[in-house]
Design an enzyme around this catalytic site. Structure first.
Site, PDB file in Angstrom:
ATOM      1  N   LEU A 179      11.310 -13.392  29.005  1.00  0.00           N
ATOM      2  CA  LEU A 179      12.106 -14.612  29.046  1.00  0.00           C
ATOM      3  C   LEU A 179      11.155 -15.792  28.854  1.00  0.00           C
ATOM      4  O   LEU A 179      10.061 -15.817  29.414  1.00  0.00           O
ATOM      5  CB  LEU A 179      12.830 -14.751  30.388  1.00  0.00           C
ATOM      6  CG  LEU A 179      14.017 -13.817  30.644  1.00  0.00           C
ATOM      7  CD1 LEU A 179      14.446 -13.920  32.104  1.00  0.00           C
ATOM      8  CD2 LEU A 179      15.192 -14.156  29.732  1.00  0.00           C
ATOM      9  N   ASP A 180      11.585 -16.779  28.070  1.00  0.00           N
ATOM     10  CA  ASP A 180      10.775 -17.974  27.869  1.00  0.00           C
ATOM     11  C   ASP A 180      10.592 -18.724  29.191  1.00  0.00           C
ATOM     12  O   ASP A 180      11.405 -18.572  30.116  1.00  0.00           O
ATOM     13  CB  ASP A 180      11.447 -18.917  26.863  1.00  0.00           C
ATOM     14  CG  ASP A 180      11.522 -18.308  25.472  1.00  0.00           C
ATOM     15  OD1 ASP A 180      10.681 -17.445  25.162  1.00  0.00           O
ATOM     16  OD2 ASP A 180      12.427 -18.706  24.706  1.00  0.00           O
ATOM     17  N   PRO A 181       9.551 -19.562  29.297  1.00  0.00           N
ATOM     18  CA  PRO A 181       9.385 -20.367  30.512  1.00  0.00           C
ATOM     19  C   PRO A 181      10.612 -21.193  30.870  1.00  0.00           C
ATOM     20  O   PRO A 181      10.904 -21.415  32.043  1.00  0.00           O
ATOM     21  CB  PRO A 181       8.187 -21.260  30.169  1.00  0.00           C
ATOM     22  CG  PRO A 181       7.380 -20.422  29.228  1.00  0.00           C
ATOM     23  CD  PRO A 181       8.400 -19.698  28.390  1.00  0.00           C
TER      24      PRO A 181
ATOM     25  N   ALA B 170      13.630 -20.291  30.472  1.00  0.00           N
ATOM     26  CA  ALA B 170      14.739 -19.396  30.818  1.00  0.00           C
ATOM     27  C   ALA B 170      14.483 -18.747  32.173  1.00  0.00           C
ATOM     28  O   ALA B 170      13.341 -18.535  32.577  1.00  0.00           O
ATOM     29  CB  ALA B 170      14.905 -18.326  29.742  1.00  0.00           C
TER      30      ALA B 170
END
Length: 317
Positions: free
Chosen positions: A45-47, A49
């Site tokens: 997951l992206d930072p 998210a």
């Protein structure tokens, strides 16, 4: 973490990843809390998210690919009228347009993005080109030609809408980029759009209700480290095969299990299948195999100590 202090931890932790931290960053933090020899996450997951991030410890990493290949569900907030370079709030604004679509037009656009569709992966993804992830090229202003890939959007529904913002639930197949999906939706509506908030609620058989928050881990780990008793933390782990509950299984005799664990094949009365759970005496899971023309062979097997550990846990119930 010193290698001499590492523990042979096996199992799956369902972590509620917080915002503003990378998946790898929180993985290393959790690995340290558990003092684990080996750990990996399934589906970064992206930072920006948050939400469900399964972390596999030890032998569970052998089956992480099956979680990567499962469907997922997200709660996503879209901001319409502004299109960005990354299709999220962290990118540079590349266009601004008025937002004047109707609810009917929104539903028509959503419907066109449901089902089996083709999606061109974003340049800000971890997909690799000549050994480098695409996002590294994107940060240098380089665009690489990408082929559209087939994905399935099982569900794409509006939850609420307020002004330029709207909340959606998206249930999708592996390989789906939610940022690209929202960008495509914005273009269909003629106003552009980007993701302003993203939260994952489901990965395969796992749901948000099962998540553990980092603060809970920190509090438990402090006590576990001081007492050198990690049983409270280990009790949070799911079994090694928890991520493949839907996979068909075959129950084998002790002799058949011995054959597979020693690199041999065995005959079984089963149809051809690419992936099947291997269950030994005492209902102990010991790996994944495949069947071709009545011959069962192994694909991924647990090491002997992990199998014994699982058997002991079952006998203790």
């Amino acid at each position: 973490m010193a290698r001499k202090n590492a523990r042979a931890v096996n199992g799956i932790l369902l972590l509620d990843k917080p915002l503003e931290v990378s998946s790898n960053g929180i993985l290393q933090r959790v690995r340290w809390l558990y003092q684990a020899q080996k750990a990996g996450h399934t589906g970064a997951l992206d930072p920006m998210a948050s939400g469900l991030l399964p972390i596999c410890f030890g032998e569970a990493t052998k089956f992480s690919q099956f979680l990567l290949d499962t469907d997922k569900t997200y709660l996503v907030t879209a901001c319409f009228g502004v299109r960005t370079s990354t299709s999220d709030a962290e990118g540079e604004v590349i266009s601004e347009r008025p937002v004047n679509f109707s609810d009917t037009e929104l539903e028509q656009a959503l419907n066109s993005l449901r089902g089996d569709i083709l999606q061109v992966p974003t340049m800000f993804s971890a997909l690799k080109y000549q050994g480098q992830p695409l996002y590294k090229y994107a940060r240098q202003g380089i665009t690489i030609e990408r082929e559209a890939r087939p994905i399935t959007i099982f569900k794409f529904e509006l939850l609420r809408r307020s002004g330029k913002h709207a909340d959606f639930v998206v249930h999708c197949s592996k390989g789906t980029y939610i940022r690209t999906l929202i960008d495509d939706l914005g273009e269909l509506l003629g106003c552009g759009g980007h993701v302003s908030k993203l939260h994952r609620t489901q990965v395969g058989p796992f749901t948000a209700a099962q998540m553990v928050k980092p603060a809970q881990l920190d509090a438990m780990a402090e006590q576990c480290h001081s007492s050198a008793d990690f049983r409270p933390l280990d009790a949070l782990l799911l079994p090694l095969d928890a991520g493949i509950v839907a996979m068909p299984a075959i129950v084998l005799s002790a002799e058949q299990q011995h054959q597979l664990q020693h690199g041999q094949h065995c005959s079984v009365a089963a149809d051809d299948i690419a992936a099947i759970k291997l269950i030994g005496p005492g209902q102990v899971f010991f790996g994944i195999g495949q069947v071709q023309q009545g011959v069962l062979s192994s694909r991924r097997l647990l090491n002997t100590s992990a199998v014994q550990q699982a058997a002991t846990a079952i006998n203790a119930l």
